[in-house]
Design an enzyme around this catalytic site. Structure first.
Site, short mmCIF file in Angstrom:
data_model
loop_
_atom_site.label_atom_id
_atom_site.label_comp_id
_atom_site.label_asym_id
_atom_site.label_seq_id
_atom_site.Cartn_x
_atom_site.Cartn_y
_atom_site.Cartn_z
N LYS A 66 0.85 -1.22 0.00
CA LYS A 66 0.00 0.00 0.00
C LYS A 66 0.87 1.25 0.00
O LYS A 66 0.67 2.17 -0.78
CB LYS A 66 -0.89 -0.01 1.25
CG LYS A 66 -1.51 1.32 1.58
CD LYS A 66 -2.43 1.23 2.77
CE LYS A 66 -1.97 1.88 4.04
NZ LYS A 66 -1.55 3.25 4.06
N ASN A 67 1.87 1.25 0.90
CA ASN A 67 2.66 2.48 1.06
C ASN A 67 3.61 2.74 -0.10
O ASN A 67 4.11 3.86 -0.24
CB ASN A 67 3.43 2.43 2.39
CG ASN A 67 2.50 2.62 3.57
OD1 ASN A 67 1.36 3.04 3.40
ND2 ASN A 67 2.97 2.29 4.75
N CYS B 88 -5.07 7.72 9.16
CA CYS B 88 -5.26 7.32 10.56
C CYS B 88 -4.98 8.50 11.47
O CYS B 88 -3.97 9.18 11.34
CB CYS B 88 -4.33 6.16 10.90
SG CYS B 88 -4.74 4.67 9.99
N ARG C 211 -0.81 15.00 12.83
CA ARG C 211 0.09 14.71 11.70
C ARG C 211 0.34 15.99 10.90
O ARG C 211 -0.41 16.31 9.98
CB ARG C 211 -0.49 13.58 10.84
CG ARG C 211 -0.62 12.30 11.65
CD ARG C 211 -1.20 11.16 10.86
NE ARG C 211 -0.21 10.51 10.01
CZ ARG C 211 -0.46 9.39 9.34
NH1 ARG C 211 -1.64 8.82 9.40
NH2 ARG C 211 0.48 8.85 8.59
N ASP D 126 4.52 1.16 11.71
CA ASP D 126 3.26 0.52 11.32
C ASP D 126 3.12 -0.89 11.88
O ASP D 126 2.02 -1.44 11.90
CB ASP D 126 3.13 0.48 9.79
CG ASP D 126 2.74 1.83 9.24
OD1 ASP D 126 2.27 2.68 10.02
OD2 ASP D 126 2.90 2.04 8.03
N ARG E 48 -9.05 -0.75 4.40
CA ARG E 48 -8.27 0.29 3.70
C ARG E 48 -6.88 -0.22 3.34
O ARG E 48 -6.24 0.33 2.42
CB ARG E 48 -8.06 1.48 4.65
CG ARG E 48 -9.18 2.46 4.72
CD ARG E 48 -8.76 3.64 5.58
NE ARG E 48 -7.43 4.08 5.22
CZ ARG E 48 -6.54 4.60 6.06
NH1 ARG E 48 -6.83 4.77 7.31
NH2 ARG E 48 -5.35 4.96 5.64
C1 UD1 Z 1 4.97 7.53 8.84
C2 UD1 Z 1 6.00 6.45 8.76
C3 UD1 Z 1 5.65 5.58 7.62
C4 UD1 Z 1 4.28 5.04 7.87
C5 UD1 Z 1 3.26 6.16 8.16
C6 UD1 Z 1 1.91 5.64 8.60
C7 UD1 Z 1 8.37 6.71 9.38
C8 UD1 Z 1 9.55 7.58 9.29
N1 UD1 Z 1 7.28 7.13 8.68
O1 UD1 Z 1 4.89 8.19 7.56
O2 UD1 Z 1 6.61 4.57 7.45
O3 UD1 Z 1 3.87 4.32 6.76
O4 UD1 Z 1 3.75 7.00 9.17
O5 UD1 Z 1 2.01 5.05 9.83
O6 UD1 Z 1 8.40 5.69 10.04
N2 UD1 Z 1 6.54 15.46 10.63
C9 UD1 Z 1 6.60 16.80 10.86
N3 UD1 Z 1 6.17 17.64 9.86
C10 UD1 Z 1 5.71 17.18 8.66
C11 UD1 Z 1 5.65 15.79 8.46
C12 UD1 Z 1 6.07 14.95 9.46
O7 UD1 Z 1 7.01 17.27 11.92
O8 UD1 Z 1 5.35 17.99 7.81
C13 UD1 Z 1 6.96 14.52 11.69
C14 UD1 Z 1 5.80 13.72 12.24
O9 UD1 Z 1 5.14 14.37 13.29
C15 UD1 Z 1 6.47 12.42 12.67
C16 UD1 Z 1 7.66 12.30 11.72
O10 UD1 Z 1 7.83 13.57 11.12
O11 UD1 Z 1 6.94 12.53 13.99
C17 UD1 Z 1 7.50 11.26 10.64
O12 UD1 Z 1 6.32 11.57 9.93
P1 UD1 Z 1 6.16 11.13 8.41
O13 UD1 Z 1 7.25 10.21 8.02
O14 UD1 Z 1 5.89 12.33 7.60
O15 UD1 Z 1 4.83 10.37 8.47
P2 UD1 Z 1 4.23 9.65 7.33
O16 UD1 Z 1 4.71 10.06 6.00
O17 UD1 Z 1 2.80 9.75 7.56
#
Ligand code: UD1
Length: 408
Positions: free
Chosen positions: A22-23, A116, A121, A298, A388
């Site tokens: 998915k990712n 989620c 986020r 995850d 999902r």
């Molecule tokens: C993260 C996971 C990903 C997983 C997804 C859903 C990691 C590094 N990433 O991805 O593998 O598939 O969650 O569970 O393991 N952040 C900021 N500002 C931003 C974006 C992110 O401060 O604009 C911070 C977030 O608060 C978090 C960290 O960066 O602490 C990692 O977030 P990010 O990798 O962006 O999350 P996802 O892409 O959603």
């Protein structure tokens, strides 16, 4: 809304084949908007999130066809519009429209992006990357007279922001440098796709260099889903059965397989097949979820029911410090835990049937795993949150002996 009805307590035995990740699929599907002509993407799982992504692409004028697991996306008639708020709010991957839409149309909108809700986020890094490549922010609207290469230094390795930065840099004029990037395998899959469409991308431990191009006709083959593979291996542990997952991306599963070995399991790997049997001498185990190649965030909700069913343990999550809300749902299954800042202690527990509402995708899968272990009937509402991310979960689990039904 659908629900799972599960009669647990049966040892699962047999083979489960893993679907496409998915990712990995979602960033590539949405990046295809920035690619001219027709992109061909194989191994796309048919799950809630990918269906929403394809709906978003159609809304933006792309012609999308699916044959089996192969999706063709033609963007010749693509035209900018503000995407449906309802669809955008369903999936986190809609954030990739920031990059793809700016790259293709020079315009994007900051909307209420879904996914989620286990934590706050933020998207500040996505916006920072867009600005670094020449985008302007006017309220909710982002626009540019043309993206141009620039320097991006991320303070934390965000998967989503790295993906958006890559999508934009691949279409920008000139060279971009991205530092502090996330190195999850799905980021590398996106790079391969952008390269296939004409971008020039090189990678060192510290930075990614991207020379943008007029992208056209990308191709991708999506790898097996590491999280799905890990979830089915957990089902073997929970039920004391013996399962082989096929199509597993073994390299990506390294940290997870180390964790299973620490629990007392002896996973056997051959090619893309990983087999796991009953754990005879379970051990107290600790794990820390952190950016790749460490244990994936995850798969941390998936670990909790296993720790409870075995000798207990401690989970820490450095990516999402408060991603432990799912433990409230697991409590109904008799799983005892104690949350602390950025982690939780999980105590050895007798797992009992329960009626709960799935909190989110992976937390919901943790409920399914608990229900498979509990003697008697469990009901898990909001099954859609799990559908999902898991293709044909009902069929796959029934084929190895589970009594599970998805009921409307
Ligand atoms: C993260 C996971 C990903 C997983 C997804 C859903 C990691 C590094 N990433 O991805 O593998 O598939 O969650 O569970 O393991 N952040 C900021 N500002 C931003 C974006 C992110 O401060 O604009 C911070 C977030 O608060 C978090 C960290 O960066 O602490 C990692 O977030 P990010 O990798 O962006 O999350 P996802 O892409 O959603």
């Amino acid at each position: 809304m659908k629900k799972f009805v599960i009669r647990g307590g049966r040892a699962l035995r047999g083979e489960v084949s893993v679907s496409g990740s998915k990712n990995a699929a979602l960033p590539i599907l949405l990046a295809a908007l920035s690619v001219f002509g027709t992109s061909v993407i194989s191994g796309v799982p048919k799950i809630g999130d990918t269906e929403v992504a394809l709906e978003l692409l159609r809304d933006l004028g792309a012609t999308v066809t699916r044959q089996g697991d192969t999706v063709r996306i033609n963007t010749d008639s693509a035209a900018f519009c503000v995407p449906s708020c309802e669809a955008v709010a369903k999936i986190r991957a809609s954030t990739y429209l920031i990059g793809a839409s700016l790259a293709r149309f020079g315009e994007a909108h900051i909307l209420k992006f879904g996914g989620c809700g286990f934590c706050e986020r933020p998207i500040d890094l996505h916006i920072y990357a867009a600005k670094a490549l020449g985008a302007r922010v006017e309220g909710e609207r982002m626009c540019t007279d043309g993206l141009r290469g620039g320097e991006i230094n991320f303070r934390v390795p965000s998967v989503g922001a790295t993906i958006n930065a890559l999508i934009m840099a691949a279409s920008a004029v000139g060279e971009s440098v991205i530092r502090g990037y996330a190195r999850e395998p799905h980021v590398l899959s996106l790079i391969d796709f952008l390269v296939s469409a004409g971008a020039k991308i090189s990678l060192t431990e510290h930075e990614i260099r991207v020379t943008g191009s007029h992208l056209s006709s990308g191709v991708a083959q999506i790898r097996g889903d590491m999280i799905e593979a890990g979830s089915y291996l957990a089902a073997a542990v929970m039920t004391g059965g013996e399962l082989t997952v096929t199509g597993a991306p073994r390299g990506e599963l390294s940290a997870y397989l180390d964790f299973l070995a620490a629990l007392g399991a002896a996973p056997a790997c051959r090619g893309d097949r990983v087999s796991l049997g009953r754990i005879k001498s379970p051990r107290y185990t600790t794990l820390t979820a952190a950016p790749y190649p460490a244990y994936p965030t995850d798969l941390q909700p998936i670990a909790a029911p296993m720790l409870a069913a075995l000798a207990g343990g401690k989970i820490t999550d450095t990516v999402w410090e408060s991603r432990f809300g799912y433990l409230d749902a697991l409590e109904s299954f008799g799983i005892r835990s104690h949350k602390f800042h950025s982690g939780a202690e999980i105590y050895p527990s007798k797992i009992i049937p329960a009626t709960v509402t799935s909190p989110d995708l992976r937390g919901g899968m943790a409920c399914v795993l608990s229900a498979l272990a509990a003697d008697g009937e469990s009901v898990i509402y909001a099954a859609d949150t799990v559908l999902r991310g898991y293709e044909s979960i009902e069929e796959k689990l029934r084929a190895v002996g589970a009594d599970i039904r998805v009921v409307d």
